[in-house]
Structures are given as C-alpha cells and as structure tokens.
Design a protein around this motif. Structure first.
Motif, PDB file in Angstrom:
ATOM      1  N   LEU A   4       0.850  -1.183   0.000  1.00  0.00           N
ATOM      2  CA  LEU A   4       0.000   0.000   0.000  1.00  0.00           C
ATOM      3  C   LEU A   4       0.887   1.235   0.000  1.00  0.00           C
ATOM      4  O   LEU A   4       1.844   1.318   0.778  1.00  0.00           O
ATOM      5  N   GLY A   5       0.582   2.198  -0.860  1.00  0.00           N
ATOM      6  CA  GLY A   5       1.341   3.445  -0.918  1.00  0.00           C
ATOM      7  C   GLY A   5       0.464   4.636  -0.592  1.00  0.00           C
ATOM      8  O   GLY A   5      -0.672   4.725  -1.081  1.00  0.00           O
ATOM      9  N   ILE A   6       0.975   5.558   0.228  1.00  0.00           N
ATOM     10  CA  ILE A   6       0.239   6.748   0.654  1.00  0.00           C
ATOM     11  C   ILE A   6       1.053   7.985   0.308  1.00  0.00           C
ATOM     12  O   ILE A   6       2.242   8.056   0.628  1.00  0.00           O
ATOM     13  N   GLU A   7       0.414   8.967  -0.333  1.00  0.00           N
ATOM     14  CA  GLU A   7       1.089  10.193  -0.768  1.00  0.00           C
ATOM     15  C   GLU A   7       0.291  11.417  -0.315  1.00  0.00           C
ATOM     16  O   GLU A   7      -0.876  11.576  -0.688  1.00  0.00           O
ATOM     17  N   THR A   8       0.933  12.296   0.492  1.00  0.00           N
ATOM     18  CA  THR A   8       0.275  13.518   0.966  1.00  0.00           C
ATOM     19  C   THR A   8       1.272  14.683   1.060  1.00  0.00           C
ATOM     20  O   THR A   8       1.132  15.547   1.916  1.00  0.00           O
ATOM     21  N   THR A   9       2.270  14.718   0.192  1.00  0.00           N
ATOM     22  CA  THR A   9       3.339  15.705   0.356  1.00  0.00           C
ATOM     23  C   THR A   9       2.961  17.106  -0.094  1.00  0.00           C
ATOM     24  O   THR A   9       3.601  18.069   0.309  1.00  0.00           O
ATOM     25  N   CYS A  10       1.931  17.235  -0.959  1.00  0.00           N
ATOM     26  CA  CYS A  10       1.593  18.570  -1.460  1.00  0.00           C
ATOM     27  C   CYS A  10       0.085  18.700  -1.608  1.00  0.00           C
ATOM     28  O   CYS A  10      -0.630  18.666  -0.612  1.00  0.00           O
ATOM     29  N   THR A 272      21.218   2.718 -19.700  1.00  0.00           N
ATOM     30  CA  THR A 272      20.283   1.876 -20.443  1.00  0.00           C
ATOM     31  C   THR A 272      19.199   2.698 -21.110  1.00  0.00           C
ATOM     32  O   THR A 272      18.582   2.243 -22.083  1.00  0.00           O
ATOM     33  N   ALA A 273      18.936   3.916 -20.581  1.00  0.00           N
ATOM     34  CA  ALA A 273      17.846   4.728 -21.112  1.00  0.00           C
ATOM     35  C   ALA A 273      17.981   6.160 -20.612  1.00  0.00           C
ATOM     36  O   ALA A 273      18.682   6.435 -19.638  1.00  0.00           O
ATOM     37  N   LEU A 274      17.298   7.056 -21.306  1.00  0.00           N
ATOM     38  CA  LEU A 274      17.083   8.417 -20.833  1.00  0.00           C
ATOM     39  C   LEU A 274      15.650   8.472 -20.338  1.00  0.00           C
ATOM     40  O   LEU A 274      14.715   8.129 -21.072  1.00  0.00           O
ATOM     41  N   VAL A 275      15.473   8.908 -19.090  1.00  0.00           N
ATOM     42  CA  VAL A 275      14.175   8.841 -18.432  1.00  0.00           C
ATOM     43  C   VAL A 275      13.778  10.235 -17.964  1.00  0.00           C
ATOM     44  O   VAL A 275      14.621  11.001 -17.488  1.00  0.00           O
ATOM     45  N   ALA A 276      12.499  10.575 -18.098  1.00  0.00           N
ATOM     46  CA  ALA A 276      11.952  11.802 -17.524  1.00  0.00           C
ATOM     47  C   ALA A 276      10.847  11.422 -16.555  1.00  0.00           C
ATOM     48  O   ALA A 276      10.038  10.538 -16.837  1.00  0.00           O
ATOM     49  N   SER A 277      10.820  12.077 -15.409  1.00  0.00           N
ATOM     50  CA  SER A 277       9.798  11.790 -14.410  1.00  0.00           C
ATOM     51  C   SER A 277       9.467  13.065 -13.654  1.00  0.00           C
ATOM     52  O   SER A 277      10.218  14.038 -13.686  1.00  0.00           O
ATOM     53  N   GLY A 278       8.338  13.082 -12.958  1.00  0.00           N
ATOM     54  CA  GLY A 278       7.865  14.276 -12.274  1.00  0.00           C
ATOM     55  C   GLY A 278       6.832  14.998 -13.120  1.00  0.00           C
ATOM     56  O   GLY A 278       6.623  14.686 -14.298  1.00  0.00           O
ATOM     57  N   GLY A 279       6.176  15.988 -12.528  1.00  0.00           N
ATOM     58  CA  GLY A 279       5.077  16.657 -13.192  1.00  0.00           C
ATOM     59  C   GLY A 279       5.424  17.284 -14.524  1.00  0.00           C
ATOM     60  O   GLY A 279       4.621  17.266 -15.464  1.00  0.00           O
ATOM     61  N   VAL A 280       6.636  17.846 -14.660  1.00  0.00           N
ATOM     62  CA  VAL A 280       7.030  18.494 -15.902  1.00  0.00           C
ATOM     63  C   VAL A 280       7.228  17.481 -17.030  1.00  0.00           C
ATOM     64  O   VAL A 280       7.181  17.827 -18.213  1.00  0.00           O
ATOM     65  N   PRO A 304       6.831   8.089 -17.733  1.00  0.00           N
ATOM     66  CA  PRO A 304       5.612   7.422 -17.272  1.00  0.00           C
ATOM     67  C   PRO A 304       4.383   7.934 -18.010  1.00  0.00           C
ATOM     68  O   PRO A 304       4.388   9.052 -18.560  1.00  0.00           O
ATOM     69  N   PRO A 305       3.302   7.162 -18.021  1.00  0.00           N
ATOM     70  CA  PRO A 305       2.033   7.686 -18.529  1.00  0.00           C
ATOM     71  C   PRO A 305       1.665   8.964 -17.780  1.00  0.00           C
ATOM     72  O   PRO A 305       2.042   9.146 -16.620  1.00  0.00           O
ATOM     73  N   LEU A 306       0.926   9.848 -18.433  1.00  0.00           N
ATOM     74  CA  LEU A 306       0.644  11.158 -17.844  1.00  0.00           C
ATOM     75  C   LEU A 306       0.071  11.095 -16.432  1.00  0.00           C
ATOM     76  O   LEU A 306       0.470  11.888 -15.576  1.00  0.00           O
ATOM     77  N   PRO A 307      -0.852  10.168 -16.107  1.00  0.00           N
ATOM     78  CA  PRO A 307      -1.381  10.140 -14.739  1.00  0.00           C
ATOM     79  C   PRO A 307      -0.329   9.817 -13.676  1.00  0.00           C
ATOM     80  O   PRO A 307      -0.538  10.106 -12.497  1.00  0.00           O
ATOM     81  N   LEU A 308       0.785   9.225 -14.087  1.00  0.00           N
ATOM     82  CA  LEU A 308       1.832   8.870 -13.126  1.00  0.00           C
ATOM     83  C   LEU A 308       2.978   9.876 -13.109  1.00  0.00           C
ATOM     84  O   LEU A 308       3.962   9.672 -12.394  1.00  0.00           O
ATOM     85  N   CYS A 309       2.864  10.961 -13.885  1.00  0.00           N
ATOM     86  CA  CYS A 309       3.880  12.012 -13.826  1.00  0.00           C
ATOM     87  C   CYS A 309       3.690  12.878 -12.588  1.00  0.00           C
ATOM     88  O   CYS A 309       4.655  13.272 -11.931  1.00  0.00           O
ATOM     89  N   GLY A 310       2.438  13.189 -12.267  1.00  0.00           N
ATOM     90  CA  GLY A 310       2.154  13.943 -11.056  1.00  0.00           C
ATOM     91  C   GLY A 310       2.256  13.073  -9.825  1.00  0.00           C
ATOM     92  O   GLY A 310       2.545  11.870  -9.900  1.00  0.00           O
ATOM     93  N   ASP A 311       2.001  13.658  -8.660  1.00  0.00           N
ATOM     94  CA  ASP A 311       2.076  12.900  -7.413  1.00  0.00           C
ATOM     95  C   ASP A 311       0.969  11.854  -7.373  1.00  0.00           C
ATOM     96  O   ASP A 311      -0.184  12.134  -7.718  1.00  0.00           O
TER      97      ASP A 311
END
Length: 349
Positions: A4-10, A272-280, A304-311
């Motif tokens: 189970l993962g919980i996110e409340t940082t922002c 192995t790859a160039l990766v972008a992550s985070g909201g931007v 990541p797919p757009l829904p997984l770029c944000g928190d």
C-alpha cells in the motif's frame, strides 16, 4: 508481494496498491491508484496553501485508503508492507500521511517503508516499463529539477540541478504573470500550441556550460520585461510569449541533458535509457525533445504515462516494494521531512 502506498506531500491526496508477481522481473502491476486533487481548493490563491492542503488530506485520506484496498481486492492483512511519502514536502501534509501509515503498520504488524518522494519519481519508470539500471533521469517538477544517475535502489548520483527556480516553478510563475489559470504548467503548454516560438528572443541560461546545472530566473525576468514592453496583452501576445518561453526551456533542457550524458559514464557506465519523471515530464514539447535526443545517442526514452507524472500513490507503493525487496525497512521513529535530498553530488561519487 503487495504494498500500500500513501502520498500527501503537497496538493494531491493519494493511495494505491501495487504488486509484483513472483518471478516477474519486468515492472509491476498497479492494482489500484486513487488520487484526489486539491486544485479547486487552491485555485483562488494562485498556488498551494499549506494549511488548506493539510486539512484536506485529513478529511479524505482514510476513505481513500479504504477505496484503494477495495479496488485492489485486498485487505490490510494481505499486504506485505505500508509505504508512505515521508518527505520532502509541505510538513503538515507529510505528517498526515506518515502518522496514518505508522498507525496502519502498528496495528497490522506490517513493515513500514518511509519513502523519499523524489526517489519514488526516480523509480517510477521501473514500475511502468521495467527499465534496467543504470539510467539517466531528468526529475522535473514544481519544486525540483535534477539530472541524476540512477544506479540502483538507494544509489543515486546527482549530475546537475537548478541553482534557482525549478522548471515547474518557472512555468507556474510565467502563467501567473500572464494571467493564466492554476496550475500554470498545463496552461502555458496549451497556449504555446497556438503561439509563435520565434517572436520573442528569450535567453537560454547556462547553455554550453560544462556543469549540468539549470537556471531559470533570468529567463523568467526576460519574459517579464517583454510583457512590460507590449502591455496590455492580446490573446495572441500571450500565446507567443508562452511559445517563446517553452521553446527556451526545451532548448535548455536538451543542452543540460547532453552535458549530463557526457558525464554519466564516469559515475555509472553506459546508461540503459534516458528517463523523464515528475510533473514536468507531462509536457509534450519536452518529451518530444528528449525522445529525439535519446535517439541521437542510441538510447531509448522512457517517461511514465501522464497520470503517473504527477504525485500519486502508485509510485510510493512501488518505491516501497523496491526498497523492501532490497532489505530496507523503517521503524516507527521515521521522521517527517520538509527537505530530504535523495542523491549525492557527482563529486562525492
């Protein structure tokens, strides 16, 4: 293994359940991923109000966790661990999630996994695409901009970062300057689609520098000067300003990534790859530029797919799963952290 993962940082309250089937080495499975955004609560203020955010987390978190467990078809007793974002973030919100996770871990006698929110973003491409270590990560959001060599779970080397504004922060400030809505990044990108990116000759800060660092404050100031020159603004002016600003950011990102790739081998070998992550990483222009750049050097580009770029809770659950498999477990004294660097500087590698 199920976490189970919980996110409340922002300003998103999120809970998710992620699993990794036995013997499957390629990525994981998202069994549920519940996210409630607080955009409506903060829109009138043009940004996140910490006290409002913390209260909103308190009001919905318990119900969101119940919903995530129900949609995953599992119970607390069937989980292998409780993962929670313990920072960095707004301390009031972080405390809401951390206290809840500690309570659940205590009553269920499950391992607690206190997750660095940035590490969760860094590991998300392994959840979605099974990316192998090591890879070069552009982590870009409203509060963070870093280029990181991801060598393994808990093993990160920072090759560069911002010396002032984060990329997402700069987008938000430009949106506010131009009278666009909140959150600013998507609004600027939308307006840029109809604009002329060559109308305004904006600077490209740090272009050509040997270090893979970013600076966005000068670009933001240059845009403000252009706004003052032509005010009042017509809609076409706003579109052209957005397009010119976004084009400058894309050029800076491409150049900074190019520098980071040159320094990658010294700290981690061949990526192995160039990766972008985070909201931007949801920005289409930045994605296209990075994909082209990766292709030029024979690397795959992963975002990541757009829904997984944000928190979201899925990235926290996955980071917890990765850390649990690597033997990392936290106890009930794990602190909430407003600041929490997750990568060592390259000079210390």
């Amino acid at each position: 293994m199920k976490i189970l993962g919980i996110e409340t940082t922002c300003d998103e309250t999120a809970a998710a359940v992620v699993a990794k089937p036995d013997g499957d080495e390629q990525g994981g499975r998202i069994l549920s991923n519940e996210v409630l955004s607080q955009i409506a609560e903060h829109a009138a203020y043009g940004g996140v109000v910490p006290e409002i955010a913390a209260r909103a987390h308190v009001e919905v978190l318990d119900r969101l966790i119940e919903r995530a467990l129900d949609k995953a078809g599992t119970t607390l007793a069937e989980l292998d661990g409780i993962a929670v974002a313990a920072g960095p973030g707004l301390i009031g919100g972080v405390l809401v999630g951390l206290v809840t996770a500690k309570s659940l871990a205590l009553v269920s006698r499950k391992p607690l996994l206190a997750i660095n929110h940035l590490e969760a973003h860094a590991l998300t491409p392994r959840l979605t695409d099974g990316v192998a270590f090591p890879y070069l990560l552009l982590l870009a959001s409203g509060g963070h901009t870093q280029l990181v060599a991801v060598r393994g779970v808990g093993d990160y080397v920072r090759l560069g970062g911002t010396i002032d504004d984060a990329i997402g922060e700069a987008f938000d400030k430009v949106a506010k300057l131009l009278g666009l809505g909140y959150p600013g990044g998507p609004q600027v990108e939308r307006m840029a689609e109809a604009g002329n990116p060559e109308r305004f000759a904006l600077p490209r800060p740090m272009l050509g520098r040997r270090e893979a660092d970013f600076s966005l404050s000068g670009l933001k100031t240059a845009l403000r000067i252009e706004v003052e020159k032509i005010a009042p603004l017509a809609r076409a002016d706003v579109a052209d300003l957005c397009a010119s600003f976004q084009a400058a950011v894309v050029d800076v990102v491409a150049d900074r990534v190019r520098v980071a790739l040159r320094g990658f081998d010294a700290v981690a070998g061949r990526p192995t790859a160039l990766v972008a992550s985070g909201g931007v990483a949801a920005n289409g222009a930045i994605r296209r530029a990075l994909a082209a750049q990766a292709g030029q050097v024979g690397l795959s580009f992963v975002a990541p797919p757009l829904p997984l770029c944000g928190d979201n809770g899925a990235m926290i659950a996955w980071a917890g799963l990765e850390r649990l498999r690597a033997g990392y477990v936290d106890d009930l004294t794990a602190p909430a952290r407003a600041r929490w660097p997750f990568a060592a500087a390259a000079t210390a590698a």
